[in-house]
Design a protein around this motif. Structure first.
Motif, PDB file in Angstrom:
ATOM      1  N   SER A  61       0.829  -1.208   0.000  1.00 31.89           N
ATOM      2  CA  SER A  61       0.000   0.000   0.000  1.00 31.89           C
ATOM      3  C   SER A  61       0.865   1.260   0.000  1.00 31.89           C
ATOM      4  N   LYS A  62       2.145   1.109   0.328  1.00 37.17           N
ATOM      5  CA  LYS A  62       3.028   2.287   0.359  1.00 37.17           C
ATOM      6  C   LYS A  62       3.684   2.563  -0.991  1.00 37.17           C
ATOM      7  N   LEU A  63       3.495   1.653  -1.934  1.00 39.07           N
ATOM      8  CA  LEU A  63       4.132   1.832  -3.243  1.00 39.07           C
ATOM      9  C   LEU A  63       3.345   2.794  -4.118  1.00 39.07           C
ATOM     10  N   ASN A  64       4.069   3.424  -5.039  1.00 43.55           N
ATOM     11  CA  ASN A  64       3.417   4.285  -6.028  1.00 43.55           C
ATOM     12  C   ASN A  64       2.364   3.510  -6.808  1.00 43.55           C
ATOM     13  N   SER A  65       1.345   4.244  -7.267  1.00 42.99           N
ATOM     14  CA  SER A  65       0.243   3.570  -7.964  1.00 42.99           C
ATOM     15  C   SER A  65       0.718   2.860  -9.237  1.00 42.99           C
ATOM     16  N   ASN A  66       1.766   3.389  -9.889  1.00 45.28           N
ATOM     17  CA  ASN A  66       2.233   2.729 -11.120  1.00 45.28           C
ATOM     18  C   ASN A  66       2.919   1.390 -10.850  1.00 45.28           C
ATOM     19  N   LEU A  67       3.220   1.103  -9.581  1.00 47.24           N
ATOM     20  CA  LEU A  67       3.837  -0.187  -9.247  1.00 47.24           C
ATOM     21  C   LEU A  67       2.817  -1.191  -8.711  1.00 47.24           C
ATOM     22  N   GLN A  68       1.613  -0.712  -8.411  1.00 45.60           N
ATOM     23  CA  GLN A  68       0.592  -1.572  -7.791  1.00 45.60           C
ATOM     24  C   GLN A  68       0.230  -2.785  -8.663  1.00 45.60           C
ATOM     25  N   LYS A  69       0.308  -2.572  -9.986  1.00 44.37           N
ATOM     26  CA  LYS A  69      -0.144  -3.642 -10.885  1.00 44.37           C
ATOM     27  C   LYS A  69       0.741  -4.886 -10.849  1.00 44.37           C
ATOM     28  N   PHE A  70       1.900  -4.785 -10.212  1.00 45.05           N
ATOM     29  CA  PHE A  70       2.818  -5.932 -10.185  1.00 45.05           C
ATOM     30  C   PHE A  70       2.579  -6.868  -8.992  1.00 45.05           C
ATOM     31  N   LYS A  71       1.608  -6.518  -8.171  1.00 47.55           N
ATOM     32  CA  LYS A  71       1.350  -7.311  -6.966  1.00 47.55           C
ATOM     33  C   LYS A  71       0.970  -8.752  -7.298  1.00 47.55           C
TER      34      LYS A  71
END
Ligand SMILES: [Zn+2]
Length: 264
Positions: free
Chosen positions: A189-199
């Motif tokens: 949840s602390k990551l930038n939104s552009n990195l969220q898709k890699f979860k």
């Protein structure tokens, strides 16, 4: 008796990890030696694990100096993935980079003593976790290349360590209260939104048990540069370490390419 250059321990994830030591042409199952007395002697020779030439000193766990400077396995991005430039077409060896840096990578959390973040190429799971002596691990992100995993790791380093405390790991001082799944989602949840898709949606936790009769109370690392002969009763194997009954530990990976004679 076995003799020849050794390589890092090979591992297999079972209910208890199975270890094999590559030595010369042989692959020696090591679990059966636990509890037994074993004798190693270094023959004062190191063979580079990349070019096979003799080298007086080993660099980056097994390379001669020229290979350390030039071979793709010792590129700066191996230790610092965020510096990888393969996705921009730049690397020491693009063919190698295609098969390594430009392959899917995972960012993971592992517990060897405390919780740490790390990254590895998809095919190195669970090998990487076992090599670090982790007791538990969970994948948190899957990325198309090494670079993006590196960016995520750097972002998460602010909140969680990226180091293994190897002495605590060997003493089996493992954190008792933790929730890896909660930690994963909290960190993400602390990551930038552009990195969220890699979860990684799968929250599977891998538990790893090592063949150890008794963990050492203190830990003293020994190696062949100081002692030509290393002998003792093996109390167990954890990570890439053999644990002897006098609290000494031998990091096998550090001695990649060392020509060793091993006997019972
Ligand atoms: Zn070499």
């Amino acid at each position: 008796m076995y003799s020849g250059p050794i390589l890092k321990l090979r591992t297999e994830l079972k209910s208890v990890i199975e270890y094999e030591l590559p030595i010369g042409e042989e692959l020696v199952g090591m679990n059966k030696f636990i509890g037994k007395y074993i004798h190693f002697e270094w023959k004062n020779e190191i063979l580079c694990i990349s070019c096979g030439r003799k080298t007086n000193k080993s660099f980056a766990q097994g390379y001669c100096y020229p290979c350390f400077l030039n071979s793709p396995e010792t590129s700066e991005c191996i230790l610092r993935p965020e510096l990888c430039e393969a996705h921009e077409g730049k690397a020491r060896d693009m063919k190698w980079a295609k098969n390594h840096c430009l392959q899917p990578h995972y960012v993971y959390l592992a517990v060897s003593s405390g919780i740490k973040v790390g990254i590895t190429r998809y095919s190195q799971i669970p090998t990487r976790w076992i090599d670090q002596g982790a007791s538990f691990a969970i994948k948190i992100a899957e990325t198309p290349n090494r670079f993006i995993s590196g960016i995520i790791e750097v972002a998460l380093k602010e909140f969680v360590s990226d180091r293994t405390a190897w002495q605590k790991m060997l003493k089996n001082q493992v954190l008792e209260e933790f929730d890896l799944i909660e930690k994963k989602h909290e960190l993400f949840s602390k990551l930038n939104s552009n990195l969220q898709k890699f979860k990684v949606e799968d929250d599977k936790i891998t538990e790893i048990n090592y063949p150890v009769l008794e963990f050492p109370k203190k830990v003293k690392s020994i190696g062949f540069d100081k002692f030509n002969e290393i002998a003792g009763r093996i109390m167990g194997i954890k990570g890439q370490y053999l644990i002897f009954d006098d609290n000494t530990v031998l990091n096998i990976r550090k001695h990649n390419g060392y020509v060793i004679e091993m006997k019972l």
